[in-house]
Design a protein around this motif. Structure first.
Motif, PDB file in Angstrom:
ATOM      1  N   UNK A  43      37.137  29.336  30.244  1.00  0.00           N
ATOM      2  CA  UNK A  43      38.124  30.143  29.523  1.00  0.00           C
ATOM      3  C   UNK A  43      38.450  31.424  30.291  1.00  0.00           C
ATOM      4  N   UNK A  44      37.450  32.049  30.864  1.00  0.00           N
ATOM      5  CA  UNK A  44      37.675  33.292  31.600  1.00  0.00           C
ATOM      6  C   UNK A  44      38.620  33.096  32.780  1.00  0.00           C
ATOM      7  N   UNK A  45      38.561  31.908  33.394  1.00  0.00           N
ATOM      8  CA  UNK A  45      39.404  31.627  34.556  1.00  0.00           C
ATOM      9  C   UNK A  45      40.750  31.011  34.181  1.00  0.00           C
ATOM     10  N   UNK A  46      40.929  30.673  32.909  1.00  0.00           N
ATOM     11  CA  UNK A  46      42.151  29.987  32.513  1.00  0.00           C
ATOM     12  C   UNK A  46      42.155  28.526  32.909  1.00  0.00           C
ATOM     13  N   UNK A  47      40.971  27.954  33.174  1.00  0.00           N
ATOM     14  CA  UNK A  47      40.863  26.527  33.471  1.00  0.00           C
ATOM     15  C   UNK A  47      41.019  25.698  32.201  1.00  0.00           C
ATOM     16  N   UNK A  48      41.329  24.419  32.366  1.00  0.00           N
ATOM     17  CA  UNK A  48      41.242  23.524  31.222  1.00  0.00           C
ATOM     18  C   UNK A  48      39.774  23.433  30.805  1.00  0.00           C
ATOM     19  N   UNK A  64      28.121  29.888  50.795  1.00  0.00           N
ATOM     20  CA  UNK A  64      29.002  30.617  51.702  1.00  0.00           C
ATOM     21  C   UNK A  64      30.442  30.273  51.350  1.00  0.00           C
ATOM     22  N   UNK A  65      31.272  31.287  51.202  1.00  0.00           N
ATOM     23  CA  UNK A  65      32.666  31.101  50.819  1.00  0.00           C
ATOM     24  C   UNK A  65      33.514  30.911  52.073  1.00  0.00           C
ATOM     25  N   UNK A  66      34.286  29.811  52.097  1.00  0.00           N
ATOM     26  CA  UNK A  66      35.116  29.529  53.270  1.00  0.00           C
ATOM     27  C   UNK A  66      36.609  29.716  53.023  1.00  0.00           C
ATOM     28  N   UNK A  67      36.970  30.125  51.807  1.00  0.00           N
ATOM     29  CA  UNK A  67      38.378  30.395  51.498  1.00  0.00           C
ATOM     30  C   UNK A  67      38.444  31.216  50.221  1.00  0.00           C
ATOM     31  N   UNK A  68      39.521  31.957  50.062  1.00  0.00           N
ATOM     32  CA  UNK A  68      39.660  32.842  48.907  1.00  0.00           C
ATOM     33  C   UNK A  68      39.825  32.043  47.615  1.00  0.00           C
ATOM     34  N   UNK A  69      39.181  32.522  46.559  1.00  0.00           N
ATOM     35  CA  UNK A  69      39.344  31.939  45.231  1.00  0.00           C
ATOM     36  C   UNK A  69      38.813  32.925  44.207  1.00  0.00           C
ATOM     37  N   UNK A  70      38.849  32.523  42.953  1.00  0.00           N
ATOM     38  CA  UNK A  70      38.244  33.307  41.877  1.00  0.00           C
ATOM     39  C   UNK A  70      37.168  32.475  41.201  1.00  0.00           C
ATOM     40  N   UNK A  71      36.087  33.135  40.835  1.00  0.00           N
ATOM     41  CA  UNK A  71      34.965  32.459  40.177  1.00  0.00           C
ATOM     42  C   UNK A  71      34.648  33.177  38.871  1.00  0.00           C
ATOM     43  N   UNK A  72      33.918  32.479  38.016  1.00  0.00           N
ATOM     44  CA  UNK A  72      33.354  33.088  36.816  1.00  0.00           C
ATOM     45  C   UNK A  72      31.884  32.705  36.760  1.00  0.00           C
ATOM     46  N   UNK A  73      31.051  33.642  36.308  1.00  0.00           N
ATOM     47  CA  UNK A  73      29.621  33.409  36.160  1.00  0.00           C
ATOM     48  C   UNK A  73      29.247  33.715  34.720  1.00  0.00           C
ATOM     49  N   UNK A 163      40.928  39.005  36.551  1.00  0.00           N
ATOM     50  CA  UNK A 163      39.963  40.030  36.149  1.00  0.00           C
ATOM     51  C   UNK A 163      39.726  39.905  34.649  1.00  0.00           C
ATOM     52  N   UNK A 164      38.667  39.195  34.297  1.00  0.00           N
ATOM     53  CA  UNK A 164      38.375  38.947  32.896  1.00  0.00           C
ATOM     54  C   UNK A 164      36.881  39.147  32.634  1.00  0.00           C
ATOM     55  N   UNK A 165      36.570  39.543  31.414  1.00  0.00           N
ATOM     56  CA  UNK A 165      35.186  39.669  30.975  1.00  0.00           C
ATOM     57  C   UNK A 165      35.096  39.159  29.552  1.00  0.00           C
ATOM     58  N   UNK A 166      34.057  38.402  29.270  1.00  0.00           N
ATOM     59  CA  UNK A 166      33.879  37.888  27.915  1.00  0.00           C
ATOM     60  C   UNK A 166      33.631  39.043  26.953  1.00  0.00           C
ATOM     61  N   UNK A 167      34.173  38.973  25.739  1.00  0.00           N
ATOM     62  CA  UNK A 167      33.886  40.015  24.744  1.00  0.00           C
ATOM     63  C   UNK A 167      32.378  40.156  24.516  1.00  0.00           C
ATOM     64  N   UNK A 168      31.955  41.362  24.261  1.00  0.00           N
ATOM     65  CA  UNK A 168      30.525  41.636  24.132  1.00  0.00           C
ATOM     66  C   UNK A 168      29.879  40.791  23.042  1.00  0.00           C
TER      67      UNK A 168
END
Length: 306
Positions: A43-48, A64-73, A163-168
């Motif tokens: 949800x944070x990334x807007x993925x299905x 190791x990152x080999x190309x630009x992307x966005x991640x969520x943890x 740029x997203x953060x889960x609600x507290x």
């Protein structure tokens, strides 16, 4: 356009929402142990919601990152770092070529989830990439193996900054006292009033014997009036009571049938909470109506799926 696995850690598995519709053939569902953390990462990334991601158990993964992307943890606090800089869970991050993503051992919880925008490229088996080691199905190469050093996780480049953060209020405390609702089901009537009172008034400790198949608990033993049952289908979260009286909660990689009496069943969200508890932590149980479990799930789905 990939992550290279420098260190696979203790156990890192590629998971999606699981393999549905094959349990009658003896093939279990697999999928994320903690659905709450998994769905929030997407949800944070807007993925299905069913986009695949990594389930990291016990940590020590290094990529190791080999190309630009966005991640969520999301999920457990495994002391995640990007380029040796500590980062918070339940957030998104932009990473670029040459970056490293690392996880240490658990500080709180047991399983973290790492999602990438639009997911990883892999070959589905029976409609899913969910990794089930015991059945040798799913995962990056389709053979049920966990990630290994040198594996390459390919993805589509994402140049957008998310740029997203889960609600507290959505972020669990995996060290907080845990009480889980149990729906009466299966052979509940075969457990006497005294046995049920023992079960619902006792604290059970998470033993060392836990994995994706089941969580064996230790505490006050309970007995049913049955010596055994004809094997029957088993749901995620079912609580079976073997001959020693110690509860076993069946998890995502459970066998599809079983012959022990079962006192009831956790909801999928409840079982997910248990999956974040480490050996030595305790859990209490309380009766739960099926309708209450349905309301809990509908509210969760409304937040996740809109």
């Amino acid at each position: 356009m990939s992550f290279e696995v420098i260190n696979p850690g203790m156990l890192t598995l590629l998971q999606d929402t699981g393999r549905q519709g094959f349990q009658h053939l003896g093939i279990t569902s697999g999928g994320p142990m903690d659905e709450h953390a998994y769905y929030w990462a997407n949800r944070l990334l807007g993925n299905t919601p069913d986009t695949n991601q990594l389930e990291i158990t016990f940590g020590q993964l290094k990529l190791k990152v080999n190309a630009a992307t966005c991640i969520a943890i999301t999920g457990a606090d495994l002391s995640a770092r990007i380029n040796d800089k500590p980062v918070r869970n339940w957030c998104t991050y932009a990473v670029k070529q040459g970056d490293t993503i690392e996880f240490d051992t658990p500080k709180q919880g047991l399983r973290a989830y790492l999602a990438v925008k639009n997911g990883f490229e892999c070959v589905n088996k029976l409609g899913s990439c969910a990794t089930v080691k015991r059945e040798k199905i799913g995962g990056l190469h389709g053979n049920g193996d966990p990630l290994k050093q040198g594996d390459v996780l390919r993805f589509h480049v994402c140049s957008d900054v998310i740029d997203q953060r889960a609600p507290k209020w959505t972020i669990p405390d995996y060290d907080a006292p845990l009480e889980l609702g149990v729906m009466p089901a299966y052979q509940n009537a075969a457990f006497s009033h005294d046995a049920q009172m023992t079960f619902f008034t006792s604290a059970y400790e998470v033993s060392q014997n836990i994995d994706r198949m089941g969580y064996r608990l230790s505490g006050a033993p309970i007995k049913s009036s049955l010596d055994g049952i004809i094997s029957e289908g088993i749901a995620f979260g079912a609580i079976q009571i073997p001959n020693d009286g110690q509860p076993i909660v069946l998890m995502k990689d459970r066998q599809t049938i079983g012959g022990y009496p079962k006192i009831g069943c956790l909801s999928s969200l409840g079982a997910g909470q248990l999956s974040q508890r480490r050996p030595g932590q305790t859990v209490n149980f309380s009766p739960m109506d099926v309708a209450d479990a349905e309301v809990e799930r509908r509210l969760f789905n409304r937040v996740i799926f809109g």
